[in-house]
Design a protein around this motif. Sequence first.
Motif, PDB file in Angstrom:
ATOM      1  N   ALA A  63       0.847  -1.191   0.000  1.00  0.00           N
ATOM      2  CA  ALA A  63       0.000   0.000   0.000  1.00  0.00           C
ATOM      3  C   ALA A  63       0.882   1.240   0.000  1.00  0.00           C
ATOM      4  CB  ALA A  63      -0.911  -0.002   1.228  1.00  0.00           C
ATOM      5  N   PRO A  64       0.633   2.192  -0.884  1.00  0.00           N
ATOM      6  CA  PRO A  64       1.439   3.408  -0.920  1.00  0.00           C
ATOM      7  C   PRO A  64       1.178   4.285   0.300  1.00  0.00           C
ATOM      8  CG  PRO A  64      -0.398   3.590  -2.432  1.00  0.00           C
ATOM      9  CD  PRO A  64      -0.419   2.187  -1.920  1.00  0.00           C
ATOM     10  N   PRO A  65       2.067   5.233   0.572  1.00  0.00           N
ATOM     11  CA  PRO A  65       1.900   6.093   1.754  1.00  0.00           C
ATOM     12  C   PRO A  65       0.563   6.831   1.788  1.00  0.00           C
ATOM     13  CG  PRO A  65       4.083   6.377   0.817  1.00  0.00           C
ATOM     14  CD  PRO A  65       3.330   5.516  -0.134  1.00  0.00           C
ATOM     15  N   ARG A  66       0.042   7.234   0.624  1.00  0.00           N
ATOM     16  CA  ARG A  66      -1.205   8.013   0.606  1.00  0.00           C
ATOM     17  C   ARG A  66      -2.390   7.250   1.197  1.00  0.00           C
ATOM     18  NH1 ARG A  66      -3.713   5.988  -4.007  1.00  0.00           N
ATOM     19  NH2 ARG A  66      -2.252   4.977  -5.445  1.00  0.00           N
ATOM     20  N   MET A  67      -2.257   5.923   1.331  1.00  0.00           N
ATOM     21  CA  MET A  67      -3.318   5.127   1.935  1.00  0.00           C
ATOM     22  C   MET A  67      -3.109   4.908   3.426  1.00  0.00           C
ATOM     23  SD  MET A  67      -3.924   2.107  -0.869  1.00  0.00           S
ATOM     24  CE  MET A  67      -4.327   2.469  -2.576  1.00  0.00           C
ATOM     25  N   MET A  68      -2.002   5.394   3.947  1.00  0.00           N
ATOM     26  CA  MET A  68      -1.647   5.138   5.338  1.00  0.00           C
ATOM     27  C   MET A  68      -1.917   6.365   6.204  1.00  0.00           C
ATOM     28  SD  MET A  68      -0.605   2.015   5.144  1.00  0.00           S
ATOM     29  CE  MET A  68       0.276   1.730   6.684  1.00  0.00           C
ATOM     30  N   PRO A  69      -2.190   6.167   7.481  1.00  0.00           N
ATOM     31  CA  PRO A  69      -2.386   7.318   8.382  1.00  0.00           C
ATOM     32  C   PRO A  69      -1.105   8.116   8.530  1.00  0.00           C
ATOM     33  CG  PRO A  69      -2.304   5.251   9.614  1.00  0.00           C
ATOM     34  CD  PRO A  69      -2.365   4.872   8.175  1.00  0.00           C
ATOM     35  N   GLY A  70      -1.252   9.434   8.573  1.00  0.00           N
ATOM     36  CA  GLY A  70      -0.089  10.312   8.704  1.00  0.00           C
ATOM     37  C   GLY A  70       0.304  11.000   7.415  1.00  0.00           C
ATOM     38  N   TRP A  71      -0.205  10.508   6.274  1.00  0.00           N
ATOM     39  CA  TRP A  71       0.088  11.109   4.976  1.00  0.00           C
ATOM     40  C   TRP A  71      -1.155  11.752   4.393  1.00  0.00           C
ATOM     41  CZ3 TRP A  71       2.850   6.765   6.390  1.00  0.00           C
ATOM     42  CH2 TRP A  71       4.234   6.783   6.190  1.00  0.00           C
ATOM     43  N   VAL A  72      -0.946  12.633   3.428  1.00  0.00           N
ATOM     44  CA  VAL A  72      -2.045  13.283   2.709  1.00  0.00           C
ATOM     45  C   VAL A  72      -2.003  12.822   1.252  1.00  0.00           C
ATOM     46  CG1 VAL A  72      -3.003  15.482   1.920  1.00  0.00           C
ATOM     47  CG2 VAL A  72      -1.982  15.307   4.206  1.00  0.00           C
ATOM     48  N   ASP A  73      -3.140  12.368   0.737  1.00  0.00           N
ATOM     49  CA  ASP A  73      -3.233  12.020  -0.684  1.00  0.00           C
ATOM     50  C   ASP A  73      -3.431  13.324  -1.451  1.00  0.00           C
ATOM     51  OD1 ASP A  73      -3.900  11.172  -3.249  1.00  0.00           O
ATOM     52  OD2 ASP A  73      -4.995   9.415  -2.545  1.00  0.00           O
ATOM     53  N   THR A  74      -2.344  13.890  -1.952  1.00  0.00           N
ATOM     54  CA  THR A  74      -2.408  15.206  -2.592  1.00  0.00           C
ATOM     55  C   THR A  74      -3.241  15.177  -3.874  1.00  0.00           C
ATOM     56  OG1 THR A  74      -0.325  14.780  -3.772  1.00  0.00           O
ATOM     57  CG2 THR A  74      -0.189  15.907  -1.633  1.00  0.00           C
TER      58      THR A  74
END
Length: 269
Positions: free
Chosen positions: A142-153
């Motif tokens: 799973a890419p970071p954008r799907m993880m808590p703490g990141w923003v899907d820009t």
Amino acid sequence: MAQMTLERVGQPALPELDRHRRGSWRIVREVTLLAVLFGIYNLGRFLSAEHAGSAFKHAGELTRSEAWLGLPSEAVVQHHALQVHGLARVANLYYAGVHFPLTAIVLLWLMIRRPAEYSKARWALASLTGLALIGHMFFPLAPPRMMPGWVDTGVLLGQSVYGPSTDSGIANQFAAMPSLHVGWAFMVAVFLIRATRSRWRWLWIAHPLLTFTVVVVTANHYWLDGLVAIALALPLVLIFDSQTGAVATSSPARTRRSTTRAAAAPQRE
């Protein structure tokens, strides 16, 4: 005599026409081959997309590994980048609009202007893509954008190429390891630096550096995704360069021997 000359001028140069036809057919053949390879790659991504549970598990393991290695947090880097007005929007556009179009343009240019370099580039890129497909199938991530703490820009600014959910579109959104954005960008830079002679050619190094920065800022990849892609791309570039170079080195020798035999043949007669 004048009439014969005019007739020759009016007639098409058959060898020239044949050469143009062969060149056009080669372009069609190569574009078709690349399209088929890209289609197979996308089919493989689609078939390997049903691994949500293991993809999130691998993401947690990877972030812990990065912390153990002392790599900076991508979430912190993204947080600082988002403070710069307009940067996220530009990063989204670069992520969506540069990766595949620039690679295709470079391959087309190499095919027309540097056919020897094109042969190396084609097989190096195909090999890297094949290795990446194996990684995507056996290590869904799973890419970071799907993880808590990141923003899907992409979703935040309405520029997402994937959509708001993991089921959006036909692309496998768990194909983060390795990053083909970074791997292809690295190879494109190497191909162009090697195929050109301008003193400005070294500026192509900026392409993989910018791409690496963009995939982190947009939360589409982790540090290790890009580092693994480069680790896979580097030996492939060296392998295909050495193989083609060996053929090129032996060709002049064969040409000289053929020329010598051709020149000696009338003397024996």
